[in-house]
Design a protein around this motif. Structure first.
Motif, short mmCIF file in Angstrom:
data_model
loop_
_atom_site.label_atom_id
_atom_site.label_comp_id
_atom_site.label_asym_id
_atom_site.label_seq_id
_atom_site.Cartn_x
_atom_site.Cartn_y
_atom_site.Cartn_z
N LEU A 1 0.83 -1.20 0.00
CA LEU A 1 0.00 0.00 0.00
C LEU A 1 0.86 1.25 0.00
CD1 LEU A 1 -2.66 1.61 0.42
CD2 LEU A 1 -2.33 1.25 2.89
N PHE A 2 0.54 2.18 -0.89
CA PHE A 2 1.15 3.51 -0.88
C PHE A 2 0.14 4.43 -0.20
CE2 PHE A 2 3.17 1.21 -4.28
CZ PHE A 2 4.51 1.55 -4.13
N ASP A 3 0.32 4.61 1.09
CA ASP A 3 -0.65 5.29 1.93
C ASP A 3 -0.45 6.80 1.91
OD1 ASP A 3 -2.80 5.53 3.62
OD2 ASP A 3 -2.05 4.12 5.12
N THR A 4 -1.26 7.50 2.68
CA THR A 4 -1.34 8.96 2.66
C THR A 4 0.01 9.65 2.75
OG1 THR A 4 -3.50 8.76 3.73
CG2 THR A 4 -2.45 10.94 3.75
N ASN A 5 0.87 9.22 3.65
CA ASN A 5 2.14 9.90 3.86
C ASN A 5 3.35 9.10 3.42
OD1 ASN A 5 1.55 12.60 5.20
ND2 ASN A 5 0.31 11.23 6.47
N ASP A 6 3.12 8.08 2.60
CA ASP A 6 4.24 7.36 2.00
C ASP A 6 4.99 8.30 1.05
OD1 ASP A 6 5.75 5.65 0.08
OD2 ASP A 6 4.74 4.01 1.12
N PRO A 7 6.32 8.37 1.13
CA PRO A 7 7.05 9.29 0.26
C PRO A 7 6.88 8.99 -1.24
CG PRO A 7 8.56 7.81 1.43
CD PRO A 7 7.22 7.67 2.07
N LEU A 8 6.47 7.77 -1.57
CA LEU A 8 6.25 7.41 -2.97
C LEU A 8 4.77 7.47 -3.37
CD1 LEU A 8 8.73 4.40 -3.32
CD2 LEU A 8 9.06 6.78 -4.03
N GLN A 9 3.92 7.97 -2.45
CA GLN A 9 2.49 8.08 -2.76
C GLN A 9 2.28 9.00 -3.96
OE1 GLN A 9 0.63 11.12 -2.26
NE2 GLN A 9 -1.29 10.21 -2.95
N GLY A 10 1.21 8.74 -4.67
CA GLY A 10 0.87 9.57 -5.82
C GLY A 10 -0.34 9.01 -6.52
N ILE A 11 -0.62 9.50 -7.70
CA ILE A 11 -1.74 9.00 -8.50
C ILE A 11 -1.37 7.62 -9.04
CG2 ILE A 11 -3.24 9.47 -10.46
CD1 ILE A 11 -2.38 12.43 -10.21
N GLU A 12 -2.30 6.69 -8.94
CA GLU A 12 -1.99 5.29 -9.28
C GLU A 12 -1.38 5.14 -10.67
OE1 GLU A 12 -5.77 3.35 -8.78
OE2 GLU A 12 -6.81 5.02 -9.72
N HIS A 13 -1.89 5.89 -11.66
CA HIS A 13 -1.41 5.73 -13.03
C HIS A 13 -0.12 6.52 -13.29
CE1 HIS A 13 -5.09 3.68 -13.44
NE2 HIS A 13 -5.86 4.76 -13.49
N VAL A 14 0.36 7.22 -12.28
CA VAL A 14 1.67 7.87 -12.37
C VAL A 14 2.73 7.03 -11.67
CG1 VAL A 14 3.03 9.91 -11.77
CG2 VAL A 14 0.67 10.18 -12.58
N ILE A 15 2.40 6.54 -10.46
CA ILE A 15 3.44 5.84 -9.70
C ILE A 15 3.72 4.45 -10.24
CG2 ILE A 15 2.91 7.16 -7.62
CD1 ILE A 15 1.74 4.57 -6.42
N ALA A 16 2.72 3.76 -10.78
CA ALA A 16 2.95 2.39 -11.27
C ALA A 16 4.02 2.35 -12.36
CB ALA A 16 1.65 1.75 -11.74
N PRO A 17 3.96 3.21 -13.38
CA PRO A 17 5.02 3.20 -14.39
C PRO A 17 6.37 3.68 -13.85
CG PRO A 17 3.04 4.21 -15.28
CD PRO A 17 2.83 4.08 -13.81
#
Length: 470
Positions: A98-114
């Motif tokens: 899970l990339f949660d609220t304050n995870d440093p790698l959190q972001g929009i799903e279709h941005v972070i996956a690639p």
């Protein structure tokens, strides 16, 4: 039999053919968010069923998250906070990343996956979000699914898939200066219609596609769904391979063999397509939507069309209603139309290349004092990179709000919303009635065009600003 790229992706992931139209399709990766997964997990609990392959599932909090520029974010809305906490609990229970609220790698799903190397050519990727088509930029088959289907994927890692028809869209030539993949896709949608690709998977081909960066291709595939497409694909090439190889750190040992296989992912020369269209990228100018559907767009130097000249009564009525809502008349020019807000972000246009284009336009200039302009990066990594490159400093100096990552004003599921009557220059993918806030008026355009609107206080041809700088 000659096969298209889409045919090959389906063939390679078919677990079982169910009938002439349906197959049981295996999913390499399933991505979840906080608003389409709760009912699916509840269904699993009722059936006392486990998640079949938790390591092939990943979850992101992105739609409901506030984007205020605070280091530690707290979701204050009770309903939204409950969605986020339920997702965290379900992921912990089932062993899902899970990339949660304050995870440093959190972001929009279709941005972070690639950007995190999760998407590779040849994959099937599913998500409870319609813009999962984004992953076609990699030669992967990505498409959105409903909540009941999310439950089925969690339980089985498969999906009952109705096989689509094949459409090929050829784009010749190259985009002119000041024009982007956003302009190209708005032109395509306007030409074939909001339902023009309904029931099809679109394959984009031609020099106009191969000359695009991977991030630009993601914009193109992201918005193919706005033409009704079930999905969109682009055959992987060296540009794709370089992008993925730099990010797929977990497969270094197997990378040479994988690349060899990725290079085979293309339609056969004599493959048959059920429909075909052709465009010349060199003839496309900066585009802006005038109505309440992504297919209602014109070039910046054109006039708002007359509803009475629509091809069908339904199109005429839709155009009439759109003009009443958006507050325009036929024959009007969009250039010079005053705006109240500028939003640069979303899974369509919040990547680092988008922000670089914005910075080019605004450096040394100031946001019009009547305009509230915000930039919401697509991920924590994009935010960090923009700050390292000096992009964030240029935006802040110009008067933009520099926010934390998230979906933000794209769909008004958080506290970033338009007030009734406000007119917004937006880099998002949809301009439906109320999409960015009740009675808000949205004009879709490229990041560069949105930046130009912020500086001038009105919809502006960005090419004129570029000429002024020269």
């Amino acid at each position: 039999m000659p096969r298209t790229l889409y045919d090959k992706l389906v063939d390679s992931h078919t677990v079982l053919r169910l009938d002439e139209e349906h197959v049981l399709l295996y999913a390499d990766l399933h991505i979840m968010n906080e608003y389409t997964s709760p009912q699916a997990f509840a269904g699993l609990r009722e059936r006392r069923a486990p998640v079949r392959r938790p390591w092939q599932n990943v979850a992101v909090v992105d739609h409901i998250i506030p984007t205020h520029p605070l280091k530690h974010r707290v979701i204050l809305d009770e309903a939204s906070a409950l969605q986020a906490s339920n997702l965290a609990r379900n992921c912990e229970l089932h062993g899902i990343a899970l990339f949660d609220t304050n995870d440093p790698l959190q972001g929009i799903e279709h941005v972070i996956a690639p950007e995190l190397g999760m998407i590779r050519p040849g994959m099937v990727v599913l998500c409870g979000d319609s813009h999962t088509t984004t992953y076609g930029a990699f030669g992967a088959l990505g498409f959105g699914i409903g909540t009941s289907e999310v439950e089925h994927v969690l339980a089985t890692q498969t999906l009952v898939h109705r096989v689509a028809k094949n459409m090929r869209i050829r784009v010749d030539g190259r985009l002119a200066v000041g024009c982007t993949a956003k302009d190209l896709v708005l032109q395509i949608i306007a030409s074939i219609g909001a339902q023009g690709a309904r029931g099809f998977v679109v394959e984009f081909v031609g020099e106009g596609i191969s000359s695009l960066s991977v991030e630009a291709r993601m914009t193109l595939c992201n918005m193919a769904v706005e033409a009704g497409a079930r999905s969109a694909v682009i055959a992987p090439d060296e540009v794709t391979i370089d992008y993925v190889s730099a990010r797929a750190h977990d497969m270094k040992r197997h990378l040479p063999r994988a690349i060899e296989q990725w290079r085979t992912l293309r339609s056969d020369d004599d493959a048959r397509f059920d429909a075909e269209f052709q465009f010349d990228a060199g003839n496309i100018g900066p585009r802006v939507t005038w109505g309440t559907s992504p297919d209602q767009s014109i070039s910046i130097d054109e006039r708002v069309p007359d509803p009475d000249k629509a091809k069908t009564p339904q199109q005429r009525d839709a155009a009439d209603r759109a003009l009443r809502y958006i507050g325009l008349e036929s024959g009007a020019s969009l250039e010079g139309l005053a705006i109240d807000r500028v939003f640069i972000g979303s899974c369509t246009n919040a990547r680092i290349e988008d922000l670089r284009e914005v910075a080019k336009v605004v450096r040394g200039r100031k946001v019009d004092p009547r305009v509230r302009a915000m930039v919401v990066p697509g991920s924590g990594a994009v935010r960090d990179q923009a700050e390292a490159e000096g992009i964030a400093a240029a935006l802040i100096a110009a008067g933009f709000e520099w926010r934390q990552p998230g979906c933000s004003m794209c769909l008004a599921m958080n506290d970033d919303v338009l007030r009734p009557g406000e007119r917004c220059a937006s880099t998002t993918n949809r301009n439906f009635e109320g999409r960015q806030g009740r009675a808000g008026r949205t004009h879709l355009m490229s990041p560069a065009m949105a930046a130009a609107a912020a500086i001038t206080g009105c919809i502006t041809d960005v090419r004129k600003l570029e000429q002024a700088r020269d």
